[in-house]
Enzyme design. Sequence first.
Site, PDB file in Angstrom:
ATOM      1  N   PRO A   9       0.789  -1.224   0.000  1.00  0.00           N
ATOM      2  CA  PRO A   9       0.000   0.000   0.000  1.00  0.00           C
ATOM      3  C   PRO A   9       0.828   1.285   0.000  1.00  0.00           C
ATOM      4  CG  PRO A   9      -0.138  -1.115   2.120  1.00  0.00           C
ATOM      5  CD  PRO A   9       0.512  -2.065   1.160  1.00  0.00           C
ATOM      6  N   ASN A  10       0.325   2.222  -0.763  1.00  0.00           N
ATOM      7  CA  ASN A  10       0.857   3.591  -0.858  1.00  0.00           C
ATOM      8  C   ASN A  10       2.161   3.700  -1.640  1.00  0.00           C
ATOM      9  OD1 ASN A  10      -1.266   4.817   0.747  1.00  0.00           O
ATOM     10  ND2 ASN A  10      -0.370   3.730   2.472  1.00  0.00           N
ATOM     11  N   ARG A  17       4.475  10.954  -2.315  1.00  0.00           N
ATOM     12  CA  ARG A  17       4.316  10.630  -0.901  1.00  0.00           C
ATOM     13  C   ARG A  17       5.572  10.984  -0.087  1.00  0.00           C
ATOM     14  NH1 ARG A  17       4.718   4.427   1.281  1.00  0.00           N
ATOM     15  NH2 ARG A  17       3.917   4.900   3.353  1.00  0.00           N
ATOM     16  N   TYR A  22      10.743   9.137   1.338  1.00  0.00           N
ATOM     17  CA  TYR A  22      10.746   8.107   0.287  1.00  0.00           C
ATOM     18  C   TYR A  22      11.375   8.552  -1.033  1.00  0.00           C
ATOM     19  CZ  TYR A  22       7.640   5.837   3.619  1.00  0.00           C
ATOM     20  OH  TYR A  22       7.114   5.276   4.753  1.00  0.00           O
ATOM     21  N   ASN A  74       8.322  -5.332  -0.804  1.00  0.00           N
ATOM     22  CA  ASN A  74       8.115  -4.216   0.118  1.00  0.00           C
ATOM     23  C   ASN A  74       6.616  -4.161   0.432  1.00  0.00           C
ATOM     24  OD1 ASN A  74       7.833  -1.880   1.534  1.00  0.00           O
ATOM     25  ND2 ASN A  74       8.996  -0.594   0.126  1.00  0.00           N
ATOM     26  N   ALA A  77       3.061  -0.765   4.912  1.00  0.00           N
ATOM     27  CA  ALA A  77       2.594  -0.848   6.299  1.00  0.00           C
ATOM     28  C   ALA A  77       2.166  -2.265   6.696  1.00  0.00           C
ATOM     29  CB  ALA A  77       1.443   0.131   6.514  1.00  0.00           C
ATOM     30  N   GLU A  98      13.047  -8.955   1.891  1.00  0.00           N
ATOM     31  CA  GLU A  98      12.231  -7.839   2.390  1.00  0.00           C
ATOM     32  C   GLU A  98      12.969  -6.528   2.111  1.00  0.00           C
ATOM     33  OE1 GLU A  98      11.979  -8.019   6.651  1.00  0.00           O
ATOM     34  OE2 GLU A  98      10.649  -6.289   6.807  1.00  0.00           O
ATOM     35  N   HIS A 100      12.780  -2.184   2.370  1.00  0.00           N
ATOM     36  CA  HIS A 100      12.153  -0.926   2.784  1.00  0.00           C
ATOM     37  C   HIS A 100      13.016   0.220   2.292  1.00  0.00           C
ATOM     38  CE1 HIS A 100       9.365  -3.150   5.181  1.00  0.00           C
ATOM     39  NE2 HIS A 100      10.382  -3.821   5.683  1.00  0.00           N
ATOM     40  N   ARG A 107      12.883   4.703  12.771  1.00  0.00           N
ATOM     41  CA  ARG A 107      11.643   5.487  12.782  1.00  0.00           C
ATOM     42  C   ARG A 107      10.798   5.124  14.018  1.00  0.00           C
ATOM     43  NH1 ARG A 107       9.058   5.206   6.970  1.00  0.00           N
ATOM     44  NH2 ARG A 107       7.799   6.882   7.882  1.00  0.00           N
TER      45      ARG A 107
HETATM   46  C1  DQA Z   1       8.128   1.233   3.965  1.00  0.00           C
HETATM   47  C2  DQA Z   1       8.175   1.474   5.482  1.00  0.00           C
HETATM   48  C3  DQA Z   1       6.840   1.181   6.110  1.00  0.00           C
HETATM   49  O1  DQA Z   1       6.898   1.395   7.507  1.00  0.00           O
HETATM   50  C4  DQA Z   1       5.778   2.089   5.530  1.00  0.00           C
HETATM   51  O2  DQA Z   1       4.527   1.781   6.085  1.00  0.00           O
HETATM   52  C5  DQA Z   1       5.748   2.052   4.049  1.00  0.00           C
HETATM   53  C6  DQA Z   1       7.006   2.023   3.319  1.00  0.00           C
HETATM   54  C7  DQA Z   1       9.443   1.646   3.290  1.00  0.00           C
HETATM   55  O3  DQA Z   1       9.596   1.312   2.113  1.00  0.00           O
HETATM   56  O4  DQA Z   1      10.272   2.328   3.886  1.00  0.00           O
HETATM   57  O5  DQA Z   1       4.687   2.128   3.435  1.00  0.00           O
HETATM   58  O6  DQA Z   1       7.943  -0.151   3.744  1.00  0.00           O
END
Ligand code: DQA
Length: 147
Positions: A9-10, A17, A22, A74, A77, A98, A100, A107
């Site tokens: 998501p997102n 964003r 990011y 990735n 959340a 994984e 990020h 964070r």
């Molecule tokens: C994320 C980190 C997560 O905590 C966050 O909710 C994201 C992006 C990252 O790529 O840094 O949506 O996965």
Amino acid sequence: MKIYVLNGPNLNLLGVREPGIYGSESYADLIQRIEAYAEQAGISVKCLQSNHEGALVDFIHEGFYEGIDGIVFNPGAYTHTSIALLDALKATKIPCVEVHISDVDAREEFRKISYIRPACIATISGHGTAGYLEAIDLLLKKEENAK
Ligand code: DQA
């Protein structure tokens, strides 16, 4: 070698964003870069994104039936909440890295928890979008070592 790059998501809003966290590269630009990198490495890549947890589970199952060799993941959340994604990775046993973009350990406390990590061969966090390419390298190395 065939891999999936999955984004949760997102992440479709990359570039728009929170650019301070990011970066300013768009999702489309990132996908283009990943596809070019994979092509040059001689591997087949399918990039998929969803804002829905169940759709991400379905992508993992689809990859299993397609016989893919790895996942760069990735989950956004859902990293911090999803037992369903952990179970999908455990069920299919597809080697998963994984990723990020931000350094999740630097964070909020809740971002330090990853439900999927126990089912992953590695975690790359805080390397920006370069982390996706590093994850592809790790999967390539794993494949070569298995030969
Ligand atoms: C994320 C980190 C997560 O905590 C966050 O909710 C994201 C992006 C990252 O790529 O840094 O949506 O996965």
